[in-house]
Design a protein around this motif. Structure first.
Motif, PDB file in Angstrom:
ATOM      1  N   ALA A  38      -6.489  18.229  -2.005  1.00  0.00           N
ATOM      2  CA  ALA A  38      -5.135  18.453  -1.502  1.00  0.00           C
ATOM      3  C   ALA A  38      -4.804  19.939  -1.456  1.00  0.00           C
ATOM      4  CB  ALA A  38      -4.124  17.708  -2.367  1.00  0.00           C
ATOM      5  N   LEU A  41      -6.565  21.439   1.372  1.00  0.00           N
ATOM      6  CA  LEU A  41      -5.883  21.018   2.596  1.00  0.00           C
ATOM      7  C   LEU A  41      -4.643  21.864   2.830  1.00  0.00           C
ATOM      8  CD1 LEU A  41      -5.889  18.849   4.854  1.00  0.00           C
ATOM      9  CD2 LEU A  41      -4.471  17.433   3.351  1.00  0.00           C
ATOM     10  N   GLN A  42      -3.876  22.081   1.760  1.00  0.00           N
ATOM     11  CA  GLN A  42      -2.680  22.916   1.867  1.00  0.00           C
ATOM     12  C   GLN A  42      -3.028  24.308   2.375  1.00  0.00           C
ATOM     13  OE1 GLN A  42      -1.284  22.470  -2.237  1.00  0.00           O
ATOM     14  NE2 GLN A  42       0.709  21.901  -1.425  1.00  0.00           N
ATOM     15  N   GLU A  99      -1.204  12.650   0.006  1.00  0.00           N
ATOM     16  CA  GLU A  99      -0.495  12.178   1.188  1.00  0.00           C
ATOM     17  C   GLU A  99       0.592  13.177   1.598  1.00  0.00           C
ATOM     18  OE1 GLU A  99      -1.207  10.244  -1.418  1.00  0.00           O
ATOM     19  OE2 GLU A  99      -2.718   8.949  -0.469  1.00  0.00           O
ATOM     20  N   ALA A 102      -1.072  16.081   3.322  1.00  0.00           N
ATOM     21  CA  ALA A 102      -1.484  15.727   4.678  1.00  0.00           C
ATOM     22  C   ALA A 102      -0.275  15.657   5.617  1.00  0.00           C
ATOM     23  CB  ALA A 102      -2.221  14.397   4.662  1.00  0.00           C
ATOM     24  N   GLN A 106       0.938  17.575   9.258  1.00  0.00           N
ATOM     25  CA  GLN A 106       1.443  16.927  10.464  1.00  0.00           C
ATOM     26  C   GLN A 106       2.753  17.562  10.928  1.00  0.00           C
ATOM     27  OE1 GLN A 106       1.476  12.853   8.887  1.00  0.00           O
ATOM     28  NE2 GLN A 106      -0.145  12.306  10.332  1.00  0.00           N
TER      29      GLN A 106
END
Length: 276
Positions: A38, A41-42, A99, A102, A106
């Motif tokens: 995560a 991802l960030q 989540e 993610a 978006q």
């Protein structure tokens, strides 16, 4: 009397404890991997470079909350739009898990993509809100989007349930913006978001931030915002660089009393001292 049974019971207990320990270790490794994913991802979704415009400086600071098993979904973004103006966004996704990280991506992608269709901040947030709802997620996000015209210094702002931004001018005035705002993104279809116009004058600054910077068990949001107002006011009068102000504001986050994402985005207009 047999003396073997207590030994057998002890061996069985040790075996069970060993099995539970192994399971706990595996679960901890899995959770650690999810947090590391995560965080990666960030960081991968945040912009590597900031736009450059004569007379203006942008600066950011970002501290992800990856202590323990929590990871949040705060973000910032800055990019040049097709009409030559600069788009600025900052926001916070509900939740502290992969989540949320993610969903943060978006939201950011939606804002950038739709900015090629319309750069008007209120309409941009409305369209982003409807698009996010069409994805069928249960998550929502607070957000502020600004459009900066480097030719005039005009900043147009729309706010979706997000922490208000801070402003300061070189003549010593400073405060918390009173933009009307609207509900967070991803709550209800067909929302409209009011737009507020500001002007960034020579030597002035605007500070956008997430609530992890100014609110926590040790600091109320009013106290936190007041601290940032004072910092921004001092920075504008002293001609402090945008990067120095961003670093000073991020220090406030260290006093809120909890681990949470924290993001700061500063927009500064060069004053006379900066041009010498």
């Amino acid at each position: 009397m047999s003396l073997t049974r207590p030994t057998e019971d002890g061996d069985e207990l040790l075996a069970r404890l060993g099995s539970l320990t192994a399971q706990a270790r595996e679960l901890a490794e899995l959770q650690r991997s999810r947090v590391e994913l995560a965080v990666a991802l960030q960081r991968g979704m945040l912009p590597r470079d900031l736009p450059v415009a004569p007379g203006f400086h942008l600066a950011v600071r970002y501290a992800p909350a990856y202590h323990g098993l929590n990871v949040g979904g705060d973000w910032y973004d800055a990019f040049t739009m097709p009409d030559g103006r600069i788009g600025l966004s900052i926001g916070d996704v509900q939740g502290h898990n992969i989540e949320a990280a993610a969903f943060m991506g978006q939201v950011r992608v939606c804002l950038r993509a739709l900015a090629s269709v319309t750069s008007e901040p209120g309409e941009l947030l409305s369209r982003t809100n409807d698009l996010l709802l069409s994805l069928g997620t249960d998550l929502f996000a607070t957000c502020t989007f600004m459009r900066l015209d480097p030719a005039t210094g005009v900043l147009e702002s729309a706010r979706a349930g997000h922490t208000p931004h801070i402003w300061a001018t070189q003549d010593g005035r400073s405060g918390i913006a009173d933009d009307e705002g609207g509900p967070p993104l991803g709550i209800q279809q067909g929302m409209e978001y009011a737009v507020t116009r500001h002007r960034l004058t020579t030597g002035g600054v605007f500070v956008l931030l997430t609530d992890g910077v100014v609110e926590g068990p040790s600091l109320s949001i009013d106290e936190g915002l007041d601290q940032v107002v004072r910092l921004a006011g001092i920075a504008a009068v002293a001609g402090m660089e945008a990067s120095s102000l961003a670093a000073a504001v991020m220090k406030v986050a260290e006093r809120v009393g909890h681990e949470d994402d924290a993001a700061v985005l500063v927009v500064g207009h060069d004053g006379p001292a900066a041009r010498r």
